[in-house]
Design a protein around this motif. Structure first.
Motif, PDB file in Angstrom:
ATOM      1  N   THR A 415     -25.975  38.375 -52.227  1.00  0.00           N
ATOM      2  CA  THR A 415     -25.984  38.592 -53.682  1.00  0.00           C
ATOM      3  C   THR A 415     -27.309  38.153 -54.293  1.00  0.00           C
ATOM      4  O   THR A 415     -27.912  38.869 -55.119  1.00  0.00           O
ATOM      5  CB  THR A 415     -24.810  37.829 -54.326  1.00  0.00           C
ATOM      6  OG1 THR A 415     -23.573  38.275 -53.767  1.00  0.00           O
ATOM      7  CG2 THR A 415     -24.784  38.060 -55.830  1.00  0.00           C
ATOM      8  N   LEU A 416     -27.788  36.983 -53.875  1.00  0.00           N
ATOM      9  CA  LEU A 416     -29.054  36.485 -54.406  1.00  0.00           C
ATOM     10  C   LEU A 416     -30.219  37.372 -53.982  1.00  0.00           C
ATOM     11  O   LEU A 416     -31.111  37.692 -54.800  1.00  0.00           O
ATOM     12  CB  LEU A 416     -29.294  35.046 -53.932  1.00  0.00           C
ATOM     13  CG  LEU A 416     -28.313  33.986 -54.472  1.00  0.00           C
ATOM     14  CD1 LEU A 416     -28.561  32.647 -53.788  1.00  0.00           C
ATOM     15  CD2 LEU A 416     -28.454  33.858 -55.994  1.00  0.00           C
ATOM     16  N   ALA A 417     -30.241  37.786 -52.720  1.00  0.00           N
ATOM     17  CA  ALA A 417     -31.329  38.624 -52.217  1.00  0.00           C
ATOM     18  C   ALA A 417     -31.346  39.977 -52.929  1.00  0.00           C
ATOM     19  O   ALA A 417     -32.432  40.490 -53.289  1.00  0.00           O
ATOM     20  CB  ALA A 417     -31.193  38.819 -50.715  1.00  0.00           C
ATOM     21  N   PHE A 418     -30.172  40.556 -53.157  1.00  0.00           N
ATOM     22  CA  PHE A 418     -30.127  41.857 -53.822  1.00  0.00           C
ATOM     23  C   PHE A 418     -30.553  41.755 -55.285  1.00  0.00           C
ATOM     24  O   PHE A 418     -31.262  42.627 -55.818  1.00  0.00           O
ATOM     25  CB  PHE A 418     -28.711  42.433 -53.721  1.00  0.00           C
ATOM     26  CG  PHE A 418     -28.567  43.784 -54.366  1.00  0.00           C
ATOM     27  CD1 PHE A 418     -29.220  44.889 -53.844  1.00  0.00           C
ATOM     28  CD2 PHE A 418     -27.802  43.939 -55.514  1.00  0.00           C
ATOM     29  CE1 PHE A 418     -29.098  46.143 -54.438  1.00  0.00           C
ATOM     30  CE2 PHE A 418     -27.676  45.184 -56.121  1.00  0.00           C
ATOM     31  CZ  PHE A 418     -28.325  46.286 -55.572  1.00  0.00           C
ATOM     32  N   ALA A 432     -31.969  43.399 -46.347  1.00  0.00           N
ATOM     33  CA  ALA A 432     -31.509  43.958 -45.066  1.00  0.00           C
ATOM     34  C   ALA A 432     -30.987  42.853 -44.153  1.00  0.00           C
ATOM     35  O   ALA A 432     -29.920  42.999 -43.528  1.00  0.00           O
ATOM     36  CB  ALA A 432     -32.654  44.708 -44.392  1.00  0.00           C
ATOM     37  N   ASP A 433     -31.718  41.765 -44.044  1.00  0.00           N
ATOM     38  CA  ASP A 433     -31.269  40.653 -43.199  1.00  0.00           C
ATOM     39  C   ASP A 433     -29.938  40.091 -43.699  1.00  0.00           C
ATOM     40  O   ASP A 433     -29.054  39.762 -42.898  1.00  0.00           O
ATOM     41  CB  ASP A 433     -32.325  39.547 -43.175  1.00  0.00           C
ATOM     42  CG  ASP A 433     -33.591  39.974 -42.452  1.00  0.00           C
ATOM     43  OD1 ASP A 433     -33.515  40.956 -41.679  1.00  0.00           O
ATOM     44  OD2 ASP A 433     -34.645  39.332 -42.671  1.00  0.00           O
ATOM     45  N   ALA A 434     -29.805  39.974 -45.019  1.00  0.00           N
ATOM     46  CA  ALA A 434     -28.564  39.438 -45.575  1.00  0.00           C
ATOM     47  C   ALA A 434     -27.391  40.372 -45.326  1.00  0.00           C
ATOM     48  O   ALA A 434     -26.270  39.925 -45.037  1.00  0.00           O
ATOM     49  CB  ALA A 434     -28.741  39.191 -47.080  1.00  0.00           C
ATOM     50  N   GLN A 435     -27.612  41.680 -45.412  1.00  0.00           N
ATOM     51  CA  GLN A 435     -26.555  42.649 -45.134  1.00  0.00           C
ATOM     52  C   GLN A 435     -26.076  42.560 -43.685  1.00  0.00           C
ATOM     53  O   GLN A 435     -24.873  42.552 -43.413  1.00  0.00           O
ATOM     54  CB  GLN A 435     -27.060  44.068 -45.419  1.00  0.00           C
ATOM     55  CG  GLN A 435     -27.117  44.440 -46.884  1.00  0.00           C
ATOM     56  CD  GLN A 435     -27.603  45.864 -47.059  1.00  0.00           C
ATOM     57  OE1 GLN A 435     -28.641  46.252 -46.534  1.00  0.00           O
ATOM     58  NE2 GLN A 435     -26.837  46.646 -47.798  1.00  0.00           N
TER      59      GLN A 435
END
Length: 476
Positions: A415-418, A432-435
């Motif tokens: 959520t934070l990365a997006f 991408a890494d978080a997904q």
């Protein structure tokens, strides 16, 4: 005369474990004392398990219904029931040897005897007459041969009943395991679809930013790769669900496709995984596990067979007799002059048979030693099964706790990365890494939950599953 005395291995194991443990290798006895405690006892109670319907502790009515259906319709269980009936009739056949066999015969005889069968010719003779008689033959159980055969049949019947109880334990465990596998695949499919939906949203966002000139084409391509790779997983997961449904259908005695209603992946009543399992003490396995009971009765049956082989050295006493009438004319058939009878007690004793009986005794003794070793191995394996299942269950619960935290953290990180990417404050690589991490750890959480449920099933099975031979009616 040497008398062979057979003692129950289970009885000796419970009352005299030290004596059996002290016997030398090669003698009939338990290899070692049963442990007094389990290796891992955290989260468990030493109270003996008493509830036969252990699967109800999962609090899933559908699982309860499937197991009830399997116990009613499964073919392995039906075949085990037929084997009980076969063993029961074998016992009845052995018991029938206590009684004489009676035969009724009637007929007409016409006989011509030659007069030239001797050195001096004599007139030929002709006979024709009606006859009717009742004959009986009875083997007296003088040295207990019949009793030994009956004892062996009794122990074989008990072993068959224990085998059936074992089939019931195995069947309930297999149905529960297949159901858990089905729910695991469905959970994995749900996770994949949810993540695909989220990934498509990210793809749309990356595409919009590219069209607005705020992001490169590489961001769109990376988002597409992640979404398409997740989408590619879905057919395999759907095939796993179908395969699990087919396995479950077979276990409940139906054709594949009969349980299609279970293919719906909507939310279901989640299994209750955190349970305090009453494991009792290792010695409880001797009274609860059907395979141990079967092994014990097999030892007793082998001991009876050894006694039978030894008693073949003793003589046999048989009493044969018959009574009836024989008469040339039917009108004289019932007269006392036509009465005929015979009584023939026979004592037979085989003096020499080429050492066949000696070989039979040695074979029976080796079979008994083999059954004792099988019992010892079954006992060791039973204790190992319980210890392994307890360790697996506790470690799976810890894994659930850990992965639950990881999934929460991964969801927050995504959520934070997006949000940062959407605001132009970070690269798409972080998204991408978080997904990928979120999908990976969410899938591992599903697997950890399934592992804990399967470990519980294995533990209940290892403890005996709640079924014992007293629950199998032999109608003796």
């Amino acid at each position: 005369m040497k008398t062979t005395i057979t003692v129950s291995i289970l009885f000796l194991a419970v009352l005299f474990p030290n004596i059996l443990a002290a016997q030398q290798p090669g003698l009939y006895g338990i290899a070692a004392d049963t442990p007094s405690r389990w290796q891992s006892e955290t989260g468990f109670t030493q109270e003996p398990q008493k509830d036969a319907f252990w699967w109800k502790k999962f609090n899933d009515p559908l699982l309860d219904s499937l197991i009830s259906l399997g116990l009613e319709r499964n073919y392995n269980l039906a075949m085990a029931a037929w084997r009980i009936e076969i063993a029961r009739q074998t016992l009845r056949s052995a018991r029938s040897a206590y009684y004489p066999s009676v035969n009724l015969s009637a007929g007409w005889n016409k006989i011509r005897n030659s007069g030239n069968t001797t050195a001096r010719s004599v007139p030929e003779t002709n006979l024709d007459y009606f006859s009717g008689s009742v004959s009986a033959s009875w083997e007296v159980d003088l040295f207990g041969k019949i009793t030994s055969r009956i004892k062996q049949s009794k122990e074989s019947l008990k072993a068959t009943r224990a085998e059936t109880a074992g089939v019931m334990v195995s069947l309930c465990g297999e149905i529960a395991s297949a159901y858990i596998q089905l729910r695991m695949y469905q959970d994995e499919l749900t996770v994949a679809k949810e993540q695909l939906k989220s990934q498509n949203h990210v793809y749309d966002a990356a595409k919009s930013r590219h069209e607005a000139g705020l992001a490169s084409k590489l961001d769109v391509a990376q988002a597409a790769v992640i979404a398409h790779s997740t989408e590619a997983m879905i057919p395999g997961l759907e095939a796993n669900v179908e395969s699990a449904l087919n396995s479950l259908s077979t276990l409940v005695g139906d054709f594949p496709g009969a349980l299609t209603a279970l293919s719906d992946t909507v939310a279901y009543h989640r299994l209750d995984l955190r349970q305090i399992v009453p494991v009792g003490v290792p010695l409880d396995l001797l009274r609860r596990r059907p395979d141990l009971a079967e092994a014990e009765f097999t030892v007793a049956s082998s001991a009876a067979a050894l006694g039978m082989a030894k008693k073949d050295y003793l003589p046999s006493l048989t009493i044969d007799g018959s009574i009836g009438f024989a008469s040339h004319s039917l009108k004289d058939f019932g007269k006392k002059e036509s009465l005929q009878w015979s009584v023939a007690p026979t004592l037979s004793w085989t003096v020499f048979d080429g050492f066949a009986r000696r070989a039979a005794v040695i074979t029976a003794r080796e079979n008994m030693q083999n059954s004792v070793d099988s019992y010892n191995l079954t006992l060791l394996s039973a204790v190992q099964d319980v210890n392994d299942a307890m360790a697996s269950y506790t470690s799976s619960l810890r894994a659930i706790d850990s992965y639950s935290k990881v999934v929460d953290d991964a969801r927050e990180a995504f959520t934070l990365a997006f949000d940062l990417y959407r605001d132009g404050l970070s690269d798409f690589t972080d998204v991408a890494d978080a997904q990928i991490s979120l999908l990976q750890y969410a899938d591992r959480l599903v697997t950890a939950r399934a592992d804990a449920a399967l470990a519980l099933v294995t533990l209940y099975r290892a403890l005996g599953g709640g079924w014992d031979i007293d629950s199998i009616n032999d109608n003796k």
